[in-house]
Design a protein around this motif. Sequence first.
Motif, PDB file in Angstrom:
ATOM      1  N   ALA A  94       0.821  -1.224   0.000  1.00 45.85           N
ATOM      2  CA  ALA A  94       0.000   0.000   0.000  1.00 45.85           C
ATOM      3  C   ALA A  94       0.844   1.258   0.000  1.00 45.85           C
ATOM      4  N   SER A  95       2.161   1.104   0.159  1.00 45.11           N
ATOM      5  CA  SER A  95       3.021   2.269   0.361  1.00 45.11           C
ATOM      6  C   SER A  95       3.782   2.632  -0.904  1.00 45.11           C
ATOM      7  N   GLU A  96       3.866   3.929  -1.150  1.00 50.33           N
ATOM      8  CA  GLU A  96       4.660   4.386  -2.295  1.00 50.33           C
ATOM      9  C   GLU A  96       6.035   4.837  -1.859  1.00 50.33           C
ATOM     10  N   ASN A  97       6.220   4.968  -0.560  1.00 44.91           N
ATOM     11  CA  ASN A  97       7.533   5.368  -0.058  1.00 44.91           C
ATOM     12  C   ASN A  97       7.793   4.678   1.273  1.00 44.91           C
ATOM     13  N   ILE A  98       8.079   3.389   1.158  1.00 40.17           N
ATOM     14  CA  ILE A  98       8.191   2.540   2.348  1.00 40.17           C
ATOM     15  C   ILE A  98       9.262   3.073   3.295  1.00 40.17           C
ATOM     16  N   ALA A  99      10.433   3.377   2.763  1.00 39.77           N
ATOM     17  CA  ALA A  99      11.557   3.785   3.623  1.00 39.77           C
ATOM     18  C   ALA A  99      11.205   5.048   4.404  1.00 39.77           C
ATOM     19  N   ASP A 130      16.648  -2.732   7.852  1.00 43.05           N
ATOM     20  CA  ASP A 130      17.284  -1.843   8.836  1.00 43.05           C
ATOM     21  C   ASP A 130      16.319  -0.777   9.355  1.00 43.05           C
ATOM     22  N   LEU A 131      15.215  -0.593   8.665  1.00 43.36           N
ATOM     23  CA  LEU A 131      14.241   0.428   9.082  1.00 43.36           C
ATOM     24  C   LEU A 131      13.032  -0.193   9.781  1.00 43.36           C
ATOM     25  N   VAL A 132      13.098  -1.515   9.966  1.00 43.03           N
ATOM     26  CA  VAL A 132      11.930  -2.257  10.442  1.00 43.03           C
ATOM     27  C   VAL A 132      12.171  -2.792  11.858  1.00 43.03           C
ATOM     28  N   ASP A 133      11.192  -2.578  12.753  1.00 42.30           N
ATOM     29  CA  ASP A 133      11.253  -3.177  14.094  1.00 42.30           C
ATOM     30  C   ASP A 133      10.440  -4.472  14.151  1.00 42.30           C
ATOM     31  N   MET A 134       9.548  -4.656  13.178  1.00 40.10           N
ATOM     32  CA  MET A 134       8.741  -5.889  13.152  1.00 40.10           C
ATOM     33  C   MET A 134       8.305  -6.188  11.712  1.00 40.10           C
ATOM     34  N   PHE A 135       8.518  -7.412  11.271  1.00 42.48           N
ATOM     35  CA  PHE A 135       7.897  -7.883  10.030  1.00 42.48           C
ATOM     36  C   PHE A 135       6.599  -8.590  10.399  1.00 42.48           C
ATOM     37  N   ASN A 166      20.427 -12.104  13.643  1.00 40.69           N
ATOM     38  CA  ASN A 166      20.527 -11.830  15.089  1.00 40.69           C
ATOM     39  C   ASN A 166      19.938 -10.495  15.496  1.00 40.69           C
ATOM     40  N   ARG A 167      19.342  -9.795  14.537  1.00 40.21           N
ATOM     41  CA  ARG A 167      18.821  -8.467  14.877  1.00 40.21           C
ATOM     42  C   ARG A 167      17.545  -8.579  15.721  1.00 40.21           C
ATOM     43  N   PRO A 168      17.296  -7.565  16.585  1.00 40.42           N
ATOM     44  CA  PRO A 168      16.123  -7.663  17.479  1.00 40.42           C
ATOM     45  C   PRO A 168      14.819  -7.257  16.795  1.00 40.42           C
ATOM     46  N   ILE A 169      14.600  -7.753  15.602  1.00 40.54           N
ATOM     47  CA  ILE A 169      13.369  -7.445  14.845  1.00 40.54           C
ATOM     48  C   ILE A 169      12.336  -8.521  15.196  1.00 40.54           C
ATOM     49  N   TRP A 170      11.134  -8.073  15.565  1.00 45.38           N
ATOM     50  CA  TRP A 170      10.076  -9.040  15.885  1.00 45.38           C
ATOM     51  C   TRP A 170       9.519  -9.632  14.588  1.00 45.38           C
ATOM     52  N   LEU A 171       9.038 -10.881  14.691  1.00 44.08           N
ATOM     53  CA  LEU A 171       8.437 -11.546  13.514  1.00 44.08           C
ATOM     54  C   LEU A 171       7.009 -11.980  13.888  1.00 44.08           C
ATOM     55  N   GLN A 172       6.070 -11.217  13.375  1.00 47.13           N
ATOM     56  CA  GLN A 172       4.664 -11.429  13.739  1.00 47.13           C
ATOM     57  C   GLN A 172       3.931 -12.210  12.651  1.00 47.13           C
TER      58      GLN A 172
END
Length: 221
Positions: A94-99, A130-135, A166-172
């Motif tokens: 849905a995003s045109e400018n995700i970053a 690198d810009l994501v805290d959760m996928f 090993n990054r602290p990104i959550w996976l939902q």
Amino acid sequence: MTREIRITPSILNADFDHLDQEIGKIAGVSDLIHLDIMDNIFVPNFTFDFESASTIIKGCPIGVDAHLMVANVDEIAPKYAQVGCASVTIHAEASENIAQTLRTIRSEGSRSGLAIKPNSSIEEYERFSDLVDMFLIMTVEPGFGGQKFMSEMMDKVRATRKVIGNRPIWLQVDGGISLETIEIAVEAGADTFVAGSAVFKSDDPAHMINALRSLAKSASS
Ligand code: DX5
Ligand code: ZN
């Protein structure tokens, strides 16, 4: 490896006329409340406009995990961060400018989430890690609660777990999570679980959340 497990119940299947009481039943045992925002454009269903959502977010006794299933998300997402959501998840499609949108969500003080529909691939979007805290890997087509869990999404969950490393990104995972399916999702690498109808169609929503958490914990150790 024991992974930290989070249960983020969705109120989509709760009684919207008595939302305070419904949230009150589960707030003590939930990590965050998952709030599904649908606009009848990006998905064929409507839940809340921003004004009603803000009232829920401001009155919620614990943090809100907003899942935005809306068009024009680059404009809308920052408002959800500004109003105090703990986490704001946008759909990549849905995003045109995700970053830029992920950066803005973070700069407004929320965790940034990137959601991927069943027909989209993680390979297309992993460059935003690198810009994501959760996928958020959707395990149903977004739009409705009560659909069947798509076990064929587990390859994508495994691939996303590899991307995270090993990054602290959550996976939902979101869609069809229940006592029957949560262990499969844990084994594939998920650590954060949305459950809607499993929780709100049960006689004791808090008890169901505890049961989901303990199954997920034992599957992760
Ligand atoms: C579906 C929503 C989900 C939904 C899940 O588009 O994003 O959060 O509430 O409901 P269940 O757990 O019933 O599949
Ligand atoms: Zn959702």
